[in-house]
Motif scaffolding. Sequence first.
Motif, PDB file in Angstrom:
ATOM      1  N   GLY A  76       0.827  -1.210   0.000  1.00 35.89           N
ATOM      2  CA  GLY A  76       0.000   0.000   0.000  1.00 35.89           C
ATOM      3  C   GLY A  76       0.856   1.253   0.000  1.00 35.89           C
ATOM      4  N   GLY A 151      -7.352  -9.181  -6.080  1.00 38.07           N
ATOM      5  CA  GLY A 151      -6.005  -8.994  -6.623  1.00 38.07           C
ATOM      6  C   GLY A 151      -5.114 -10.098  -6.082  1.00 38.07           C
ATOM      7  N   ARG A 152      -3.854  -9.724  -5.777  1.00 44.40           N
ATOM      8  CA  ARG A 152      -2.903 -10.739  -5.292  1.00 44.40           C
ATOM      9  C   ARG A 152      -3.408 -11.402  -4.014  1.00 44.40           C
ATOM     10  NH1 ARG A 152       0.817  -6.574  -7.304  1.00 44.40           N
ATOM     11  NH2 ARG A 152      -0.077  -5.353  -5.636  1.00 44.40           N
ATOM     12  N   ILE A 153      -3.752 -10.584  -2.993  1.00 45.59           N
ATOM     13  CA  ILE A 153      -4.118 -11.163  -1.694  1.00 45.59           C
ATOM     14  C   ILE A 153      -5.512 -11.769  -1.757  1.00 45.59           C
ATOM     15  CG2 ILE A 153      -4.483 -10.648   0.763  1.00 45.59           C
ATOM     16  CD1 ILE A 153      -2.328  -8.397   0.359  1.00 45.59           C
ATOM     17  N   TYR A 171     -16.059  -9.920  -6.012  1.00 45.41           N
ATOM     18  CA  TYR A 171     -16.238  -8.799  -6.926  1.00 45.41           C
ATOM     19  C   TYR A 171     -14.914  -8.064  -7.073  1.00 45.41           C
ATOM     20  CZ  TYR A 171     -17.007  -4.218  -8.751  1.00 45.41           C
ATOM     21  OH  TYR A 171     -16.882  -3.093  -9.519  1.00 45.41           O
ATOM     22  N   ASP A 172     -14.555  -7.817  -8.308  1.00 45.76           N
ATOM     23  CA  ASP A 172     -13.377  -7.007  -8.619  1.00 45.76           C
ATOM     24  C   ASP A 172     -13.641  -6.479 -10.027  1.00 45.76           C
ATOM     25  OD1 ASP A 172      -9.988  -7.121  -7.853  1.00 45.76           O
ATOM     26  OD2 ASP A 172     -10.660  -6.406  -9.816  1.00 45.76           O
ATOM     27  N   PRO A 173     -13.385  -5.190 -10.271  1.00 47.96           N
ATOM     28  CA  PRO A 173     -13.671  -4.659 -11.615  1.00 47.96           C
ATOM     29  C   PRO A 173     -12.925  -5.417 -12.719  1.00 47.96           C
ATOM     30  CG  PRO A 173     -12.692  -2.956 -10.184  1.00 47.96           C
ATOM     31  CD  PRO A 173     -12.915  -4.168  -9.332  1.00 47.96           C
ATOM     32  N   PHE A 174     -11.822  -6.098 -12.381  1.00 45.20           N
ATOM     33  CA  PHE A 174     -11.067  -6.818 -13.409  1.00 45.20           C
ATOM     34  C   PHE A 174     -11.372  -8.313 -13.455  1.00 45.20           C
ATOM     35  CE2 PHE A 174      -8.499  -3.022 -12.664  1.00 45.20           C
ATOM     36  CZ  PHE A 174      -8.493  -2.524 -13.957  1.00 45.20           C
ATOM     37  N   HIS A 203     -10.215  -6.592   0.119  1.00 46.66           N
ATOM     38  CA  HIS A 203      -8.794  -6.638  -0.275  1.00 46.66           C
ATOM     39  C   HIS A 203      -8.494  -5.661  -1.396  1.00 46.66           C
ATOM     40  CE1 HIS A 203      -7.960  -9.935   2.400  1.00 46.66           C
ATOM     41  NE2 HIS A 203      -9.096 -10.484   2.001  1.00 46.66           N
ATOM     42  N   THR A 204      -9.087  -4.480  -1.321  1.00 44.18           N
ATOM     43  CA  THR A 204      -8.813  -3.452  -2.335  1.00 44.18           C
ATOM     44  C   THR A 204      -7.730  -2.520  -1.794  1.00 44.18           C
ATOM     45  OG1 THR A 204     -10.319  -1.806  -1.442  1.00 44.18           O
ATOM     46  CG2 THR A 204     -11.283  -3.448  -2.912  1.00 44.18           C
ATOM     47  N   CYS A 231      -8.261  -6.856   6.435  1.00 43.99           N
ATOM     48  CA  CYS A 231      -6.801  -6.939   6.576  1.00 43.99           C
ATOM     49  C   CYS A 231      -6.172  -6.146   5.439  1.00 43.99           C
ATOM     50  CB  CYS A 231      -6.333  -8.391   6.520  1.00 43.99           C
ATOM     51  SG  CYS A 231      -6.772  -9.308   7.982  1.00 43.99           S
ATOM     52  N   ARG A 233      -6.972  -2.101   4.325  1.00 40.60           N
ATOM     53  CA  ARG A 233      -6.705  -0.745   4.775  1.00 40.60           C
ATOM     54  C   ARG A 233      -7.882  -0.193   5.560  1.00 40.60           C
ATOM     55  NH1 ARG A 233      -2.375  -1.440   4.410  1.00 40.60           N
ATOM     56  NH2 ARG A 233      -0.696  -0.342   3.360  1.00 40.60           N
ATOM     57  N   ASP A 257      -7.541  -5.789  11.122  1.00 37.17           N
ATOM     58  CA  ASP A 257      -6.088  -5.642  11.269  1.00 37.17           C
ATOM     59  C   ASP A 257      -5.696  -4.179  11.083  1.00 37.17           C
ATOM     60  OD1 ASP A 257      -3.401  -6.631  11.528  1.00 37.17           O
ATOM     61  OD2 ASP A 257      -3.151  -6.383   9.356  1.00 37.17           O
ATOM     62  N   HIS A 280      -2.171  -4.097  12.811  1.00 40.78           N
ATOM     63  CA  HIS A 280      -1.608  -4.078  11.454  1.00 40.78           C
ATOM     64  C   HIS A 280      -0.472  -5.103  11.309  1.00 40.78           C
ATOM     65  CE1 HIS A 280      -1.167  -1.281   7.739  1.00 40.78           C
ATOM     66  NE2 HIS A 280      -0.841  -2.526   7.429  1.00 40.78           N
ATOM     67  N   GLY A 282      -0.682  -7.867   9.249  1.00 47.83           N
ATOM     68  CA  GLY A 282      -0.842  -8.692   8.042  1.00 47.83           C
ATOM     69  C   GLY A 282       0.486  -9.091   7.405  1.00 47.83           C
ATOM     70  N   ALA A 283       1.428  -8.163   7.391  1.00 51.22           N
ATOM     71  CA  ALA A 283       2.695  -8.437   6.706  1.00 51.22           C
ATOM     72  C   ALA A 283       3.800  -8.761   7.697  1.00 51.22           C
ATOM     73  CB  ALA A 283       3.086  -7.221   5.878  1.00 51.22           C
TER      74      ALA A 283
HETATM   75  N1  LIG Z   1      -2.606  -5.723   6.590  1.00 53.53           N
HETATM   76  C1  LIG Z   1      -1.448  -5.709   6.012  1.00 53.53           C
HETATM   77  O1  LIG Z   1      -0.415  -5.719   6.648  1.00 53.53           O
HETATM   78  C2  LIG Z   1      -1.378  -5.705   4.526  1.00 53.53           C
HETATM   79  C3  LIG Z   1      -0.360  -6.403   3.880  1.00 53.53           C
HETATM   80  C4  LIG Z   1      -0.301  -6.362   2.505  1.00 53.53           C
HETATM   81  C5  LIG Z   1      -1.246  -5.649   1.791  1.00 53.53           C
HETATM   82  N2  LIG Z   1      -2.215  -4.984   2.439  1.00 53.53           N
HETATM   83  C6  LIG Z   1      -3.252  -4.272   1.716  1.00 53.53           C
HETATM   84  O2  LIG Z   1      -4.092  -5.239   1.080  1.00 53.53           O
HETATM   85  C7  LIG Z   1      -4.731  -4.655  -0.034  1.00 53.53           C
HETATM   86  C8  LIG Z   1      -4.634  -5.576  -1.230  1.00 53.53           C
HETATM   87  O3  LIG Z   1      -3.294  -5.778  -1.604  1.00 53.53           O
HETATM   88  P1  LIG Z   1      -2.940  -6.602  -2.930  1.00 53.53           P
HETATM   89  O4  LIG Z   1      -1.476  -6.820  -2.917  1.00 53.53           O
HETATM   90  O5  LIG Z   1      -3.843  -7.753  -3.084  1.00 53.53           O
HETATM   91  O6  LIG Z   1      -3.315  -5.521  -4.020  1.00 53.53           O
HETATM   92  P2  LIG Z   1      -3.693  -5.778  -5.548  1.00 53.53           P
HETATM   93  O7  LIG Z   1      -3.431  -4.497  -6.241  1.00 53.53           O
HETATM   94  O8  LIG Z   1      -3.035  -7.014  -6.051  1.00 53.53           O
HETATM   95  O9  LIG Z   1      -5.265  -6.049  -5.498  1.00 53.53           O
HETATM   96  C9  LIG Z   1      -6.213  -5.056  -5.255  1.00 53.53           C
HETATM   97  C10 LIG Z   1      -7.446  -5.420  -6.073  1.00 53.53           C
HETATM   98  O10 LIG Z   1      -8.496  -4.538  -5.695  1.00 53.53           O
HETATM   99  C11 LIG Z   1      -9.274  -4.338  -6.857  1.00 53.53           C
HETATM  100  N3  LIG Z   1     -10.125  -3.163  -6.702  1.00 53.53           N
HETATM  101  C12 LIG Z   1      -9.815  -1.849  -6.858  1.00 53.53           C
HETATM  102  N4  LIG Z   1     -10.901  -1.091  -6.654  1.00 53.53           N
HETATM  103  C13 LIG Z   1     -11.907  -1.937  -6.358  1.00 53.53           C
HETATM  104  C14 LIG Z   1     -13.276  -1.755  -6.042  1.00 53.53           C
HETATM  105  N5  LIG Z   1     -13.823  -0.530  -5.999  1.00 53.53           N
HETATM  106  N6  LIG Z   1     -14.027  -2.838  -5.790  1.00 53.53           N
HETATM  107  C15 LIG Z   1     -13.502  -4.078  -5.845  1.00 53.53           C
HETATM  108  N7  LIG Z   1     -12.199  -4.324  -6.152  1.00 53.53           N
HETATM  109  C16 LIG Z   1     -11.425  -3.251  -6.390  1.00 53.53           C
HETATM  110  C17 LIG Z   1      -8.247  -4.185  -7.954  1.00 53.53           C
HETATM  111  O11 LIG Z   1      -8.816  -4.403  -9.223  1.00 53.53           O
HETATM  112  C18 LIG Z   1      -7.237  -5.253  -7.568  1.00 53.53           C
HETATM  113  O12 LIG Z   1      -7.486  -6.478  -8.244  1.00 53.53           O
HETATM  114  C19 LIG Z   1      -4.075  -3.303  -0.201  1.00 53.53           C
HETATM  115  O13 LIG Z   1      -4.883  -2.328   0.414  1.00 53.53           O
HETATM  116  C20 LIG Z   1      -2.786  -3.431   0.578  1.00 53.53           C
HETATM  117  O14 LIG Z   1      -2.295  -2.197   1.006  1.00 53.53           O
HETATM  118  C21 LIG Z   1      -2.315  -5.005   3.797  1.00 53.53           C
END
Ligand SMILES: NC(=O)c1ccc[n+]([C@@H]2O[C@H](COP(=O)([O-])OP(=O)(O)OC[C@H]3O[C@@H](n4cnc5c(N)ncnc54)[C@H](O)[C@@H]3O)[C@@H](O)[C@H]2O)c1
Length: 528
Positions: A76, A151-153, A171-174, A203-204, A231, A233, A257, A280, A282-283
């Motif tokens: 993030g 996304g990834r998480i 749900y994810d726009p992609f 997980h956005t 977990c 933001r 978290d 916080h 998560g990581a």
């Molecule tokens: N708690 C922690 O310690 C911790 C650790 C790692 C990441 N994170 C947070 O986790 C989140 C996800 O990380 P990631 O690596 O998977 O990111 P990522 O970019 O891989 O995935 C985010 C996804 O959210 C989707 N998205 C965006 N806007 C959206 C909406 N309006 N509705 C639905 N989906 C939407 C995107 O298309 C994307 O696929 C981030 O906020 C990151 O900061 C937190």
Amino acid sequence: MAFRILITESISNEGIQRLQETPNVIVELRSNLDFKDLTAIIHQFDALIVRSQTQVTREIIEPATNLKIIGRAGVGVDNIDLDAATENGILVVNAPNGNTNSAAEHTMAMLMALSRNIPQAYHALKQNKWDRKQYIGVELKDKTLGIIGLGRIGAEVAYRARGQRMNVIAYDPFLTKEKASKMGIEYGSIQAVLQSADFITVHTPLLKETKHLLNRDAFERMKPGVQIINCARGGIIDEDALYEAIISKKVVGAALDVLEEEPFLQHKLLELPEVIATPHLGASTIEAQENVAVDVCQDILRYIHGGVVRNPVNLPSLDKEFYRKIEPYFHLGEKLGEFLIYLADESPEEITISYAGDITSYELSPLSRKIIKGILKRHLGTHVNEINALYLANRKDIQIHESKTSTKKGFSNLITVELKTKSTKRNVSGTLLNGLGARIVKIDHFSVDVTPKGHIIVIHHTDQPGVIGKMGSLLANHDINIATMQVDRSDIGGDAIMMLKVDKHVEEVVLNKLMMLEDIHYVRAIDL
Ligand SMILES: NC(=O)c1ccc[n+]([C@@H]2O[C@H](COP(=O)([O-])OP(=O)(O)OC[C@H]3O[C@@H](n4cnc5c(N)ncnc54)[C@H](O)[C@@H]3O)[C@@H](O)[C@H]2O)c1
Ligand SMILES: O=C(O)CC[C@@H](O)C(=O)O
């Protein structure tokens, strides 16, 4: 000069050591800086490395006159003012992959702790209460997990939840139906996720569009008895709305978290028995911290050594192979831009970049940034770079157009840059000649063949006998040696151009004398 790096939060030694072992790199670890301290010292540093707690705001970035790169050891970047960084030409890199696994595992830990009241039951036990009725949980099997942001998480959570034999709707726009079905999950609209899930996990990233994504309206649409996990933001969930939804028993549990303001202590949500929370974390695993520290430090080292960074946040990312192929054009493009701006007498209004030939098979936006940088840097100096070139052009109301055609225009590759000002249009074309390197091959409608390097005099004149001779004598009188000369004309006695490569910089006084010679329309001295 040494490259000074400031690290304001604790990151793994695995990364720091790589920096410390690099000659000419000085690393300072200062995890106790407050906002005022950081603002006061930031100008001393070339790079800044942070995690999620340091707020890198405009107030920090603007006095950071030497700062070139900000590394975020994590995903993030909502704690970094990306607009301010871009405007100030500061590259931001992050480490998007290193903590995915840990964050997904933490989400699962929260989901399981929530469904079985583990923290609450443990807390009661520690207070000598043996209470088995109070802490009856629910199974995850056959329950529906709603994932917002796949996304990834989010995707890693989906795989793990399937392992728990949960149904997953996301749900994810992609996300497409096809992709969802390949993952063994259901694709849903955000409404469908809200309405059908027993547990909802977000997980956005935190963006304008995702701020308070789970608000009063969203909670109203959810199933009674739903449980919420965040977990990702703080800020994705409207905390007042969540509080009300728990009080009204619509939501029966929440695992958090992250909260909007961190560190969070004495928050009203934490007073509710239905809420479990971690600070916080998560990581926060050895593996994730090593991964993100190494990834971000390696990117900083790539930057120092002039290589391609892997995880740029405010620049298009280039793969190594692509970079190797396009790099020679970067040099040519920037030189074309530098050359062209010398021909313009007024401020640029429009820049049109046309690519022709084989080069059009590449993604060309990084090259266009280099060309624009070349044009702007004559007046904006070293402040302009490929990160802020587009932003600065935009701020100066310069319109940028780009066109490409795979049809070859006399050369296997040709880049033409046109600069339009209020009263003129000038253009220059360049190519990479196989084995011979970069060449300027056209200026306006004149054909030339000049290496874009060193001191060049461009003379626009009328094609008349004796003009070249007079030029040569005048330059000789000022001890300026002509290394090469190119002449082209539109027709006999018509418009002509002369390009002289000379051995040293030509002073203004000499240019003025050249301008005074008969049949000369303009003279420019260009140092590339
Ligand atoms: N708690 C922690 O310690 C911790 C650790 C790692 C990441 N994170 C947070 O986790 C989140 C996800 O990380 P990631 O690596 O998977 O990111 P990522 O970019 O891989 O995935 C985010 C996804 O959210 C989707 N998205 C965006 N806007 C959206 C909406 N309006 N509705 C639905 N989906 C939407 C995107 O298309 C994307 O696929 C981030 O906020 C990151 O900061 C937190
Ligand atoms: O620095 C941390 O531990 C938090 C990282 C996490 O929130 C992220 O977005 O990568």
